[in-house]
Scaffold this active site. Structure first.
Site, PDB file in Angstrom:
ATOM      1  N   LYS A 176       0.842  -1.198   0.000  1.00 58.00           N
ATOM      2  CA  LYS A 176       0.000   0.000   0.000  1.00 58.00           C
ATOM      3  C   LYS A 176       0.887   1.263   0.000  1.00 58.00           C
ATOM      4  O   LYS A 176       2.107   1.172   0.214  1.00 58.00           O
ATOM      5  CB  LYS A 176      -0.930  -0.056   1.209  1.00 58.00           C
ATOM      6  CG  LYS A 176      -1.956  -1.216   1.125  1.00 58.00           C
ATOM      7  CD  LYS A 176      -2.821  -1.283   2.376  1.00 58.00           C
ATOM      8  CE  LYS A 176      -3.893  -2.357   2.267  1.00 58.00           C
ATOM      9  NZ  LYS A 176      -4.739  -2.406   3.505  1.00 58.00           N
ATOM     10  N   TYR A 188     -12.315  -2.653  -3.385  1.00 61.06           N
ATOM     11  CA  TYR A 188     -12.855  -2.725  -2.024  1.00 61.06           C
ATOM     12  C   TYR A 188     -14.383  -2.627  -2.005  1.00 61.06           C
ATOM     13  O   TYR A 188     -14.964  -2.199  -0.995  1.00 61.06           O
ATOM     14  CB  TYR A 188     -12.252  -1.609  -1.164  1.00 61.06           C
ATOM     15  CG  TYR A 188     -10.837  -1.904  -0.676  1.00 61.06           C
ATOM     16  CD1 TYR A 188     -10.548  -3.047   0.079  1.00 61.06           C
ATOM     17  CD2 TYR A 188      -9.790  -1.015  -0.934  1.00 61.06           C
ATOM     18  CE1 TYR A 188      -9.265  -3.309   0.543  1.00 61.06           C
ATOM     19  CE2 TYR A 188      -8.499  -1.268  -0.470  1.00 61.06           C
ATOM     20  CZ  TYR A 188      -8.244  -2.416   0.273  1.00 61.06           C
ATOM     21  OH  TYR A 188      -6.976  -2.676   0.749  1.00 61.06           O
ATOM     22  N   PHE A 200     -15.461   3.673   7.275  1.00 62.60           N
ATOM     23  CA  PHE A 200     -14.082   4.040   6.918  1.00 62.60           C
ATOM     24  C   PHE A 200     -13.831   4.003   5.405  1.00 62.60           C
ATOM     25  O   PHE A 200     -12.720   4.301   4.963  1.00 62.60           O
ATOM     26  CB  PHE A 200     -13.091   3.129   7.651  1.00 62.60           C
ATOM     27  CG  PHE A 200     -13.253   1.648   7.370  1.00 62.60           C
ATOM     28  CD1 PHE A 200     -12.734   1.075   6.214  1.00 62.60           C
ATOM     29  CD2 PHE A 200     -13.940   0.822   8.257  1.00 62.60           C
ATOM     30  CE1 PHE A 200     -12.881  -0.286   5.958  1.00 62.60           C
ATOM     31  CE2 PHE A 200     -14.095  -0.534   8.012  1.00 62.60           C
ATOM     32  CZ  PHE A 200     -13.564  -1.088   6.846  1.00 62.60           C
ATOM     33  N   ARG A 257      -1.885 -14.701   3.861  1.00 61.72           N
ATOM     34  CA  ARG A 257      -2.638 -14.017   4.923  1.00 61.72           C
ATOM     35  C   ARG A 257      -1.938 -14.193   6.278  1.00 61.72           C
ATOM     36  O   ARG A 257      -1.915 -13.282   7.105  1.00 61.72           O
ATOM     37  CB  ARG A 257      -4.076 -14.544   4.994  1.00 61.72           C
ATOM     38  CG  ARG A 257      -4.916 -14.257   3.753  1.00 61.72           C
ATOM     39  CD  ARG A 257      -5.521 -12.884   3.731  1.00 61.72           C
ATOM     40  NE  ARG A 257      -6.545 -12.697   4.734  1.00 61.72           N
ATOM     41  CZ  ARG A 257      -7.304 -11.593   4.806  1.00 61.72           C
ATOM     42  NH1 ARG A 257      -7.128 -10.594   3.924  1.00 61.72           N
ATOM     43  NH2 ARG A 257      -8.199 -11.474   5.736  1.00 61.72           N
ATOM     44  N   THR A 304      -5.537  -7.726  10.481  1.00 63.57           N
ATOM     45  CA  THR A 304      -5.837  -6.420   9.879  1.00 63.57           C
ATOM     46  C   THR A 304      -5.328  -5.278  10.757  1.00 63.57           C
ATOM     47  O   THR A 304      -4.760  -4.309  10.257  1.00 63.57           O
ATOM     48  CB  THR A 304      -7.363  -6.288   9.660  1.00 63.57           C
ATOM     49  OG1 THR A 304      -7.802  -7.405   8.886  1.00 63.57           O
ATOM     50  CG2 THR A 304      -7.703  -4.999   8.936  1.00 63.57           C
ATOM     51  N   ARG A 314       2.599  -7.147   9.138  1.00 63.65           N
ATOM     52  CA  ARG A 314       1.941  -6.061   9.878  1.00 63.65           C
ATOM     53  C   ARG A 314       2.408  -6.021  11.332  1.00 63.65           C
ATOM     54  O   ARG A 314       2.567  -4.945  11.921  1.00 63.65           O
ATOM     55  CB  ARG A 314       0.420  -6.223   9.797  1.00 63.65           C
ATOM     56  CG  ARG A 314      -0.147  -5.868   8.415  1.00 63.65           C
ATOM     57  CD  ARG A 314      -1.598  -6.299   8.297  1.00 63.65           C
ATOM     58  NE  ARG A 314      -2.241  -5.871   7.052  1.00 63.65           N
ATOM     59  CZ  ARG A 314      -3.390  -6.370   6.616  1.00 63.65           C
ATOM     60  NH1 ARG A 314      -4.027  -7.302   7.312  1.00 63.65           N
ATOM     61  NH2 ARG A 314      -3.911  -5.930   5.484  1.00 63.65           N
ATOM     62  N   ASN A 339      -1.804  -0.107   7.285  1.00 64.91           N
ATOM     63  CA  ASN A 339      -1.302  -1.456   7.570  1.00 64.91           C
ATOM     64  C   ASN A 339      -0.465  -2.074   6.441  1.00 64.91           C
ATOM     65  O   ASN A 339      -0.334  -3.285   6.342  1.00 64.91           O
ATOM     66  CB  ASN A 339      -2.437  -2.367   8.044  1.00 64.91           C
ATOM     67  CG  ASN A 339      -3.520  -2.556   7.011  1.00 64.91           C
ATOM     68  OD1 ASN A 339      -3.405  -2.064   5.887  1.00 64.91           O
ATOM     69  ND2 ASN A 339      -4.560  -3.275   7.362  1.00 64.91           N
ATOM     70  N   HIS A 343      -1.748  -5.499   1.379  1.00 63.24           N
ATOM     71  CA  HIS A 343      -3.017  -6.191   1.127  1.00 63.24           C
ATOM     72  C   HIS A 343      -2.738  -7.613   0.672  1.00 63.24           C
ATOM     73  O   HIS A 343      -1.764  -7.859  -0.043  1.00 63.24           O
ATOM     74  CB  HIS A 343      -3.809  -5.479   0.021  1.00 63.24           C
ATOM     75  CG  HIS A 343      -4.938  -6.316  -0.528  1.00 63.24           C
ATOM     76  ND1 HIS A 343      -6.173  -6.380   0.080  1.00 63.24           N
ATOM     77  CD2 HIS A 343      -5.003  -7.165  -1.595  1.00 63.24           C
ATOM     78  CE1 HIS A 343      -6.943  -7.224  -0.602  1.00 63.24           C
ATOM     79  NE2 HIS A 343      -6.265  -7.707  -1.626  1.00 63.24           N
ATOM     80  N   GLU A 403      -9.010 -10.301  -8.170  1.00 62.55           N
ATOM     81  CA  GLU A 403      -8.187  -9.111  -7.953  1.00 62.55           C
ATOM     82  C   GLU A 403      -7.017  -9.050  -8.937  1.00 62.55           C
ATOM     83  O   GLU A 403      -6.681  -7.967  -9.426  1.00 62.55           O
ATOM     84  CB  GLU A 403      -7.701  -9.090  -6.496  1.00 62.55           C
ATOM     85  CG  GLU A 403      -8.854  -8.840  -5.522  1.00 62.55           C
ATOM     86  CD  GLU A 403      -8.510  -9.063  -4.053  1.00 62.55           C
ATOM     87  OE1 GLU A 403      -7.336  -9.354  -3.739  1.00 62.55           O
ATOM     88  OE2 GLU A 403      -9.424  -8.949  -3.213  1.00 62.55           O
TER      89      GLU A 403
HETATM   90  N1  UDP Z   1      -9.656  -0.796   7.238  1.00 62.93           N
HETATM   91  C1  UDP Z   1      -9.723   0.383   7.958  1.00 62.93           C
HETATM   92  N2  UDP Z   1     -10.458   0.407   9.126  1.00 62.93           N
HETATM   93  C2  UDP Z   1     -11.119  -0.685   9.599  1.00 62.93           C
HETATM   94  C3  UDP Z   1     -11.058  -1.882   8.863  1.00 62.93           C
HETATM   95  C4  UDP Z   1     -10.322  -1.896   7.694  1.00 62.93           C
HETATM   96  O1  UDP Z   1      -9.136   1.388   7.562  1.00 62.93           O
HETATM   97  O2  UDP Z   1     -11.756  -0.600  10.653  1.00 62.93           O
HETATM   98  C5  UDP Z   1      -8.864  -0.847   5.994  1.00 62.93           C
HETATM   99  C6  UDP Z   1      -7.494  -1.503   6.206  1.00 62.93           C
HETATM  100  O3  UDP Z   1      -6.567  -0.841   5.354  1.00 62.93           O
HETATM  101  C7  UDP Z   1      -7.767  -2.920   5.733  1.00 62.93           C
HETATM  102  C8  UDP Z   1      -8.707  -2.659   4.565  1.00 62.93           C
HETATM  103  O4  UDP Z   1      -9.553  -1.598   5.023  1.00 62.93           O
HETATM  104  O5  UDP Z   1      -6.572  -3.577   5.355  1.00 62.93           O
HETATM  105  C9  UDP Z   1      -9.555  -3.831   4.139  1.00 62.93           C
HETATM  106  O6  UDP Z   1     -10.250  -4.335   5.247  1.00 62.93           O
HETATM  107  P1  UDP Z   1     -10.370  -5.896   5.498  1.00 62.93           P
HETATM  108  O7  UDP Z   1     -11.330  -6.118   6.600  1.00 62.93           O
HETATM  109  O8  UDP Z   1     -10.621  -6.587   4.183  1.00 62.93           O
HETATM  110  O9  UDP Z   1      -8.900  -6.269   6.056  1.00 62.93           O
HETATM  111  P2  UDP Z   1      -7.679  -7.082   5.376  1.00 62.93           P
HETATM  112  O10 UDP Z   1      -8.269  -8.142   4.495  1.00 62.93           O
HETATM  113  O11 UDP Z   1      -6.858  -6.070   4.604  1.00 62.93           O
HETATM  114  O12 UDP Z   1      -6.909  -7.639   6.533  1.00 62.93           O
HETATM  115 MG    MG Z   2      -9.717  -8.007   2.970  1.00 61.17          MG
END
Ligand code: UDP
Ligand code: MG
Length: 160
Positions: A20, A60, A68, A96, A102, A113, A123, A126, A137
Site C-alpha cells: 500500500k 474494495y 471508513f 494471509r 488487519t 503487519r 497497515n 493487502h 483481484e
Molecule cells: N480498514 C480500515 N479500518 C477498519 C477496517 C479496515 O481502515 O476498521 C482498511 C485496512 O486498510 C484494511 C482494509 O480496510 O486492510 C480492508 O479491510 P479488510 O477487513 O478486508 O482487512 P484485510 O483483508 O486487509 O486484513
Molecule cells: Mg480483505
C-alpha cells in the site's frame, strides 16, 4: 496412485498482494517482497502503479457501506502502490498468515503487519482473502500480458 499424488500436491492458487502507499513511502517494498520470495512462492506479476479512484472502489466494493470506506479510498489512491501476483499451493491462506491481522497491534510479531505497522488505517500491505478473490483481484489490477508463467530453478528444492 496418480489421483492420490495429485491430491497430495493440492490446488495451485493465485493471490493478489499489494504494498500500500504507506509501505512504498516508508521504503518497505523490498522487505515485503522478500517475505513472500523467501517463503518459496512464485512471483508472476509485479508493477509500481498509481491507482485511480474507480479501481480502488471496485477492489474494495464489499466494504462500500463501512464508515471508513472514503478514508480507505483516499489512502489507497494517495501514492503509488506495488501490485503483485503470487502463485503456489496454499498461497492464499499462507500469505494471509505472513501478512498478519488487519489491526497491526493485534498482528503477531514475525508477521509483516506485526513487525512493520501500528495502525489499521496504515497497515502497509493487502492480500486476497480467498482463491476466488485472488483471481478476481489479479484480473482487476493486471492486464493479461503482465502475468508471466515461468518455472523457478528452485522448484525441485521446494517440493519433493
Ligand atoms: N480498514 C480500515 N479500518 C477498519 C477496517 C479496515 O481502515 O476498521 C482498511 C485496512 O486498510 C484494511 C482494509 O480496510 O486492510 C480492508 O479491510 P479488510 O477487513 O478486508 O482487512 P484485510 O483483508 O486487509 O486484513
Ligand atoms: Mg480483505
Amino acid at each position: 496412485f496418480l489421483p492420490h499424488l495429485i491430491a497430495s500436491l493440492g490446488e495451485i492458487e493465485q493471490t493478489y498482494i499489494m504494498v500500500k502507499p504507506d509501505g512504498v513511502q516508508r521504503g518497505l517494498v523490498g522487505e515485503i517482497i522478500s517475505r513472500f520470495e523467501k517463503k518459496g512462492f512464485k512471483l508472476t506479476g509485479l508493477k509500481l502503479f498509481q491507482c485511480p479512484k474507480d479501481l480502488a472502489e471496485e477492489h474494495y466494493k464489499d466494504l462500500k457501506a463501512k464508515p471508513f470506506f472514503p478514508k480507505l479510498i483516499d489512502y489507497i489512491t494517495s501514492g503509488p502502490v506495488v501490485c503483485m501476483a503470487w502463485e503456489g499451493v496454499g498461497v492464499v491462506a499462507s500469505a494471509r498468515k505472513l501478512i498478519g491481522s488487519t489491526d497491526p497491534l493485534q498482528a503477531e510479531p514475525g508477521t509483516i503487519r506485526g513487525d512493520l505497522a501500528v495502525q489499521t488505517g496504515r497497515n502497509v500491505v493487502h492480500g486476497s482473502d480467498s482463491p476466488e478473490n485472488g483471481k478476481r483481484e489479479i484480473a482487476l489490477w493486471f492486464n493479461e500480458n503482465e502475468i508471466n508463467q515461468w518455472t523457478p530453478a528452485q522448484a525441485p528444492w521446494l517440493r519433493e
